[in-house]
Design a protein around this motif. Structure first.
Motif, PDB file in Angstrom:
ATOM      1  N   LEU A  41     -20.842-125.754  21.314  1.00  0.00           N
ATOM      2  CA  LEU A  41     -21.353-126.902  22.061  1.00  0.00           C
ATOM      3  C   LEU A  41     -20.283-127.501  22.982  1.00  0.00           C
ATOM      4  O   LEU A  41     -20.586-127.939  24.091  1.00  0.00           O
ATOM      5  CB  LEU A  41     -21.877-127.967  21.099  1.00  0.00           C
ATOM      6  N   SER A  42     -19.045-127.493  22.549  1.00  0.00           N
ATOM      7  CA  SER A  42     -17.956-127.997  23.390  1.00  0.00           C
ATOM      8  C   SER A  42     -17.769-127.137  24.630  1.00  0.00           C
ATOM      9  O   SER A  42     -17.566-127.647  25.736  1.00  0.00           O
ATOM     10  CB  SER A  42     -16.648-128.042  22.611  1.00  0.00           C
ATOM     11  N   VAL A  44     -20.046-125.171  26.094  1.00  0.00           N
ATOM     12  CA  VAL A  44     -21.215-125.359  26.963  1.00  0.00           C
ATOM     13  C   VAL A  44     -21.125-126.710  27.683  1.00  0.00           C
ATOM     14  O   VAL A  44     -21.390-126.807  28.879  1.00  0.00           O
ATOM     15  CB  VAL A  44     -22.521-125.242  26.151  1.00  0.00           C
ATOM     16  N   GLY A  45     -20.727-127.752  26.967  1.00  0.00           N
ATOM     17  CA  GLY A  45     -20.582-129.069  27.586  1.00  0.00           C
ATOM     18  C   GLY A  45     -19.508-129.092  28.644  1.00  0.00           C
ATOM     19  O   GLY A  45     -19.674-129.717  29.697  1.00  0.00           O
ATOM     20  N   GLY A  46     -18.388-128.439  28.399  1.00  0.00           N
ATOM     21  CA  GLY A  46     -17.303-128.388  29.385  1.00  0.00           C
ATOM     22  C   GLY A  46     -17.708-127.676  30.650  1.00  0.00           C
ATOM     23  O   GLY A  46     -17.424-128.136  31.760  1.00  0.00           O
ATOM     24  N   GLY A  48     -20.774-127.298  31.743  1.00  0.00           N
ATOM     25  CA  GLY A  48     -21.776-128.137  32.400  1.00  0.00           C
ATOM     26  C   GLY A  48     -21.146-129.294  33.150  1.00  0.00           C
ATOM     27  O   GLY A  48     -21.545-129.628  34.264  1.00  0.00           O
ATOM     28  N   PHE A  49     -20.136-129.923  32.565  1.00  0.00           N
ATOM     29  CA  PHE A  49     -19.448-131.049  33.208  1.00  0.00           C
ATOM     30  C   PHE A  49     -18.780-130.611  34.501  1.00  0.00           C
ATOM     31  O   PHE A  49     -18.867-131.297  35.520  1.00  0.00           O
ATOM     32  CB  PHE A  49     -18.414-131.651  32.245  1.00  0.00           C
ATOM     33  N   THR A  53     -19.791-132.001  38.235  1.00  0.00           N
ATOM     34  CA  THR A  53     -18.766-132.651  39.049  1.00  0.00           C
ATOM     35  C   THR A  53     -18.644-131.974  40.407  1.00  0.00           C
ATOM     36  O   THR A  53     -18.530-132.643  41.438  1.00  0.00           O
ATOM     37  CB  THR A  53     -17.414-132.618  38.313  1.00  0.00           C
TER      38      THR A  53
END
Length: 156
Positions: A41-42, A44-46, A48-49, A53
């Protein structure tokens, strides 16, 4: 869950030891499984961020270019209607665009800077015998990716 029962000689049922172990294992997630989920999840979140941006910055750059073209088109229409007052469009603050282009109906409102910082610069070079006049609208920002300041220039 199915229980495996074995009848013994005394007619008593008992669970086999491997069934007890399996039931214990299936009670929940282990720490390793939970850590693997958090790591995935980390990641995938990174990703996506970073993508979001970049999209926001691209949208700001495109908005900036659209603002430049809008000011340029309004300036060109103003000069076509008032050729003797072309020099009055030179400015580096918001007063001229407000007083001339907005108040006289060439712009509905002054374009907003996508970074909320500064104003656009209009430079008008008047025509002479050897060259035509130019209108140049420059962004107040230098693009971080290229180090170049956006502008559009046309001859009139």
């Amino acid at each position: 869950m199915w229980k495996t029962k074995v009848q013994t000689a005394q007619n008593v049922t008992a669970e086999l030891p491997f069934e007890q172990k399996r039931r214990k294992r299936q009670a929940g997630l282990t720490l390793v499984e939970m850590m693997a989920v958090v790591v995935i999840l980390s990641i995938v979140g990174g990703v996506g961020f970073i993508a979001v941006t970049k999209q926001i910055e691209d949208a700001r750059v495109k908005t900036d270019m659209a603002n430049i073209r809008t000011i340029l088109n309004a300036s060109q229409r103003y000069i076509m209607d008032h050729p003797s007052q072309a020099g009055s469009l030179n400015y580096t603050n918001g007063d001229t665009v407000q007083n001339v282009l907005v108040n006289q109906g060439y712009l509905a409102e002054e374009p907003k800077d996508p970074w909320d910082a500064a104003v656009y610069t209009i430079t008008v070079t008047l025509p002479n015998q050897s060259a035509s006049g130019t209108i140049k609208v420059t962004s107040p920002h230098t693009l971080s990716s290229t180090g170049v300041q956006q502008f559009v220039q046309i001859n009139y």
